[in-house]
Write a protein that holds these residues in place. Structure first.
Motif, mmCIF file in Angstrom:
data_model
loop_
_atom_site.group_PDB
_atom_site.id
_atom_site.type_symbol
_atom_site.label_atom_id
_atom_site.label_comp_id
_atom_site.label_asym_id
_atom_site.label_seq_id
_atom_site.Cartn_x
_atom_site.Cartn_y
_atom_site.Cartn_z
ATOM 1 N N LYS A 1 -12.945 -46.878 17.643
ATOM 2 C CA LYS A 1 -13.357 -48.044 17.402
ATOM 3 C C LYS A 1 -13.451 -48.520 15.886
ATOM 4 O O LYS A 1 -12.671 -49.635 15.522
ATOM 5 C CB LYS A 1 -14.857 -48.169 18.168
ATOM 6 N N GLU A 2 -13.973 -47.600 15.435
ATOM 7 C CA GLU A 2 -13.658 -47.978 13.697
ATOM 8 C C GLU A 2 -12.501 -48.309 13.356
ATOM 9 O O GLU A 2 -12.113 -49.304 12.593
ATOM 10 C CB GLU A 2 -14.175 -46.608 12.896
ATOM 11 N N THR B 1 -11.669 -51.551 14.428
ATOM 12 C CA THR B 1 -12.317 -52.701 13.802
ATOM 13 C C THR B 1 -11.669 -52.979 12.281
ATOM 14 O O THR B 1 -11.476 -54.156 11.925
ATOM 15 C CB THR B 1 -13.871 -52.070 13.532
ATOM 16 N N TRP B 2 -11.475 -51.694 11.565
ATOM 17 C CA TRP B 2 -11.056 -52.031 10.135
ATOM 18 C C TRP B 2 -9.621 -52.408 10.001
ATOM 19 O O TRP B 2 -9.360 -53.305 8.790
ATOM 20 C CB TRP B 2 -11.137 -50.575 9.153
#
Lengths: 500, 334, 150
Positions: free
Chosen positions: B317-318, B321-322
């Motif tokens: 997920k990170e 997101t980034w």
């Protein structure tokens, strides 16, 4: 007297059996890694970190600090004996130190390095104790524009570091600046000139470059001239300074100490600039000018004092602001945090044991170092009598292992090879390597501060003239250019007349 | 080329090895043996940052406990470079035998793969993510004499003088830089990023008043906040930090930013499930030890008691997101 | 009056110009930016631009000043010394530092005019012992020792 009370308290802390032992171990280890080419304090301290978990925080930091300034002492030995500098300050020491060794004066060179370092270390330690918090304002008063001008001044004076053609020196310096730009751009993260090699993303390593251009190239040069190097061995004479030499180094040591103490406070370029500045200053004002670069003892005394003074005062930002000035200091912050101490602006009040104990131990450590190092001079000098066919493979192996251990990566060994080749070619075409190394170190810092200053001033270059510190430094740079240009213009005129 | 060759050798620290040899059999070609005997020899714990930084400290804290729990030396090895991708690359291509692990973090596994060209690993697929160690919020700090002394004042200032209000961070492409980018996007303001080479020099310039505001990780800024040399304006956690109860969150102040830098343990993809489970259990037990928990707390981090699956989902997920934020920041290398 | 140019300066100048040109060509990948917001290509443009100009100046200077020959290259010594280090770098991670040191010293020793095998073997043995003591026992650096240490 508050200071005396505090110092007495500090000596009480530092003089326990445990802390004296830690100081001695640190100083010995530091000397060893300083003498061995390539292996630096960062690698050693990071390997020793787990050992410090079991110690009290004061003992741990005393030992780690001992490694740091011990390495500064030891670093001069290899550059004087074998032309193998591992950092900027040793590059400067090697300029005249190695020439002294070639003239059979390795003993006096090593002795003056040790004595100058001891004097400078003691004075600078007192300075840290007496006015550390006050001096913090020096570090805080330098903005990006001032740093840029300081680096610029450093670059300008580095052109006079070597003998010979000034234009070639400047070209080497500019080429060094260019090589320093290889790697990740700090401002945007863009990779520059890296050819997608991950090892290059953090730039070319300084130690591989310096050891290649100085040490490895020197081996090839010595091999090519067997008669010169064999003649040298017979010339070793004294181990100690003559009265005349002693008298000659007093001024340089004092000036080097003063310069190093002040410049050392500046985080970042402080330590490397200090020895260079001290060398150039002596070269300008010495009565013995013509001897610089050929084995002038003043050219060893001044930078060695400056670099050791700077090593002590570079603790100021760490101890008073909690901000590490270089990679070694960053490691010490790590060591303290693991111990449960958060370095910060209140450390002196919150941890008086640590602060005053460390100060006292620095002085004790410097004393230990001079006591350890002076008797070793005889041994080091005898090392020069080892037949060269046994010596050069050993130097090569130490270089290789040392460079490899920097990042546990063979890439640095190959970098050393490339710069060994370049260094040999440069020596054939009269291009001095020292300005290139200075440009390499200062160039990227100069770029960083230039871009930051312009960003903050919204593109207005007047910021470099409006700030008093910056304007003063730029004025000095201008003077240096004029001083440099005058004799060479005169010389060209003379040559043109003579040649015409 | 050296990356791969280096990766296939186990760490050998002679003196620690002797101790290990007494306990286990002499470790010859550890990866040739099955997973049943794990751990069979020293474990190489790669830290993709230089010694002394937060990642390094976390690794050493946890590594020391893992060593005690697993009964083999856990040797921390620093392999810094290219936004933590050099060390991570090395572990990604190491044999998946549980003898080589990496301190994965927001740089190496969420941001840098989008920033650096030439990163050859996939932060999700090429790793077996083992356990989360701790997450740290970031904090927005200001020089006490700066014009804006709250987030609202800062935004108002930036609206009044577009393109003339600065913020400092520890570097281009860092998670703190990304907070600045997100703040600009969320509040619709034009900010000027002033990157530094690490948090230390940036903090020096904020204290000196060269730059008014800085985004920093809470552990590295905490001593300066306590000493009053800078003022904390906002924290990036969901709720206020217990150590600084007076500092409001970004959300409380109407800006929807929640951001943590995080530190976990990951191994090469294909590491046997049994090893992953064991390492996960030992890591969670280590960070639950009162002494370790207290130290992590002092550092401003909150431990996360997560399973390997939870951590893997988090990393995925990170990364997702980034990637777009990195694009918006223009920090991409190409 | 005809004079021979300074070969050292000519070589150095041409080398600087060529290096600067190559790097400037690579630098076309990097945005230059403006004086206010300098891009990653700004400083390289300045540095290598100045270097190119200096190179030309050195060439011109070399054409005007007296003869200064480039000394002979000790090709054999140079190749052997550099090769010794390359071999060390290539083998240390695969074969360990014992083999690597032996190879490195062996190759480097060939640069001596008279090659004495016994002396070289003795030197290798001594250096192995010394390096073991210093680097492994005392400083404990991370370096593979044996061929099977990977």
């Amino acid at each position: 007297m508050d200071l005396l009370n505090n110092l007495a308290y500090g000596f009480g802390v530092a003089a326990t059996f445990q802390n004296l032992g830690a100081c001695l171990i640190g100083a010995l280890l530091g000397t060893a890694i300083g003498v061995l080419p390539g292996i630096g304090p960062v690698a050693t301290i990071s390997l020793l970190l787990p050992l410090t978990f079991g110690m009290s925080s004061t003992t741990a930091i005393i030992m780690l600090a001992g490694i740091y300034y011990g390495a500064q002492y030891g670093g001069s030995t290899t550059s004087i004996l074998m032309n193998l500098p591992g950092e900027v300050s040793s590059v400067i020491t090697a300029l005249d130190g190695y020439q002294m060794a070639r003239n059979g004066e390795a003993g006096p060179a090593l002795a003056v390095a040790a004595l100058g370092s001891f004097f400078a270390g003691s004075v600078a330690t007192l300075l840290v104790a007496a006015s550390g918090p006050l001096l913090t304002s020096v570090a805080l008063s330098f903005g990006p524009a001032d740093y840029f001008s300081l680096m610029f001044l450093g670059l300008i004076v580095s052109a006079v570091l070597s003998e010979g053609n000034v234009v070639k020196s400047i070209a080497m310096m500019v080429a060094g600046v260019g090589l320093g730009l290889v790697g990740t751009d700090v401002q945007t993260g863009q990779q520059r000139f890296t050819f997608d090699i991950p090892e290059l993303s953090d730039g070319i390593g300084f130690a591989p470059m310096a050891m290649g251009m100085f040490g490895v190239a020197e081996i090839i040069r010595n091999l090519e001239m067997p008669e010169v190097r064999d003649a040298l061995k017979t010339k070793i004479t004294r181990l100690w300074l003559t009265k005349d030499q002693f008298r000659r180094v007093i001024g340089p040591v004092l000036r080097g100490t003063a310069l190093g103490s002040i410049v050392g406070i500046l985080p970042g370029g402080g330590a490397s600039l200090s020895s260079m500045g001290a060398y150039t200053l002596e070269r300008r004002i010495s009565k013995n000018k013509h001897n610089f670069g050929k084995g002038a003892i003043e050219g060893v005394a001044a930078p060695e004092s400056a670099n050791n003074a700077a090593a002590q005062t570079s603790f100021i930002p760490l101890l008073t602001l909690g901000i590490p000035a270089n990679a070694v200091m960053a490691l010490m912050v790590g060591a303290l945090i693991i111990q449960g101490i958060q370095p910060g602006p209140r450390m002196i009040e919150a941890q008086p044991d640590l602060f005053w104990g460390l100060i006292a131990s620095m002085w004790i450590g410097n004393l230990m170092l001079v006591v350890i190092n002076l008797p070793l001079i005889g041994m080091w000098v005898r090392l020069l009598k080892v037949p060269y066919d046994l010596m050069y493979p050993a130097i090569l192996v130490f270089c290789a292992i040392g460079v490899y251990s920097l990042n546990n990566n063979s890439f640095d060994v190959f970098t050393t090879v490339v710069f060994g080749f370049l260094g040999y070619v440069f020596s054939k075409i009269g291009c001095p390597p020292a300005p290139m190394l200075i440009g390499f170190v200062l160039g990227p810092m100069m770029e960083e501060h230039l871009r930051r200053a312009m960003l903050l001033s919204r593109g207005d270059p007047m910021v470099f003239i409006e700030r008093p510190i910056s304007a003063t430094l730029l004025g000095l740079a201008l003077l240096a250019v004029i001083a440099m240009a005058l004799p060479s213009i005169r010389k060209t005129k003379d040559e043109a007349m003579a040649g015409g | 080329m050296t990356g791969e060759t280096a990766a296939i050798r186990a760490p050998l620290r002679r003196r620690t090895l002797l101790a290990a040899a007494a306990a286990a059999s002499i470790p010859v070609r550890a990866h040739a043996q099955g997973a049943g005997a794990w751990p069979n020899g020293p474990i190489r714990f790669v830290v993709p940052f230089a010694p002394g930084g937060t990642t390094d400290i976390m690794a050493r804290l946890v590594g020391e406990r893992l060593q005690a729990r697993l009964g083999v030396p856990v040797v921390v090895e620093n392999r810094a470079g290219a936004g933590a991708t050099v060390g991570s690359q090395m572990v990604a291509s190491a044999p998946p035998d549980g003898q080589t692990i990496v301190m994965s973090n927001i740089a190496s596994h969420a941001i840098s793969p989008s920033v650096y060209r030439g990163v050859r690993y996939d932060p999700v697929k090429d790793f077996a993510h083992i356990a989360m160690v701790t997450v740290n919020p970031s904090v927005m700090v200001a020089n006490p004499k700066f014009e804006a002394q709250s987030l609202a004042e800062y935004i108002a200032l930036a609206k009044a003088r577009p393109g003339q209000v600065n913020y400092a961070t520890s570097g281009a492409g860092s998670s703190n830089h990304m907070i600045g980018v997100r703040l600009g996007l969320a509040a619709g303001i034009e900010l000027v990023h002033v990157p530094y080479r690490g948090a230390g020099p940036a903090m020096t310039d904020v204290i000196a008043g060269v730059v008014g505001v800085m985004f920093d990780s809470l552990p590295s800024a905490s001593s300066h906040i306590r000493a009053g040399s800078v003022k904390a304006l906002a924290v990036s956690s969901e709720e206020r930090n217990p150590a600084f109860p007076d500092v409001p969150t970004f959300r409380e102040q109407g800006v929807d930013i929640v951001s943590y830098s995080w530190f976990g343990i990951s191994a090469p993809a294909g590491t046997p499930a049994a090893i992953v489970e064991r390492l996960n259990a030992e890591t969670r037990a280590s960070i639950a030890e009162p002494a370790v928990a207290a130290r992590l707390d002092e550092l401003g981090g909150s431990p996360r008691d997560w399973s390997a699956a939870e951590f893997t989902a988090f990393v995925a997920k990170e990364y997702e997101t980034w990637a777009p934020v990195v694009k918006a920041s223009g920090a991409s290398a190409q | 009056m005809k004079r021979r140019p300074d070969a050292q300066d000519l070589f150095a100048g041409v080398m600087f110009v060529a290096f600067a040109a190559f790097m400037l060509w690579l630098n076309t990948d990097h945005p230059i930016g403006s004086a206010r917001r300098m891009g990653p290509g700004y400083m390289p443009m300045l540095a290598f631009g100045i270097l190119g100009v200096l190179g030309v100046a050195i060439v011109i200077g070399g054409l005007l000043t007296g003869p200064n020959l480039i000394g002979r290259f000790a090709w054999r010594d140079m190749v052997l010394i550099l090769l010794a280090m390359v071999v060390f770098g290539l083998t240390v991670e695969r074969l360990g530092f014992i083999v690597s040191i032996a190879l490195c010293v062996g190759i480097a020793s060939l640069a001596e005019k008279v090659w004495k095998p016994l002396r070289v073997v003795g030197l290798i043995a001594f250096l192995l012992a010394l390096c073991w003591f210093l680097f492994i026992w005392y400083l404990d650096i991370r370096i593979p020792v044996f061929p099977w240490s990977y």
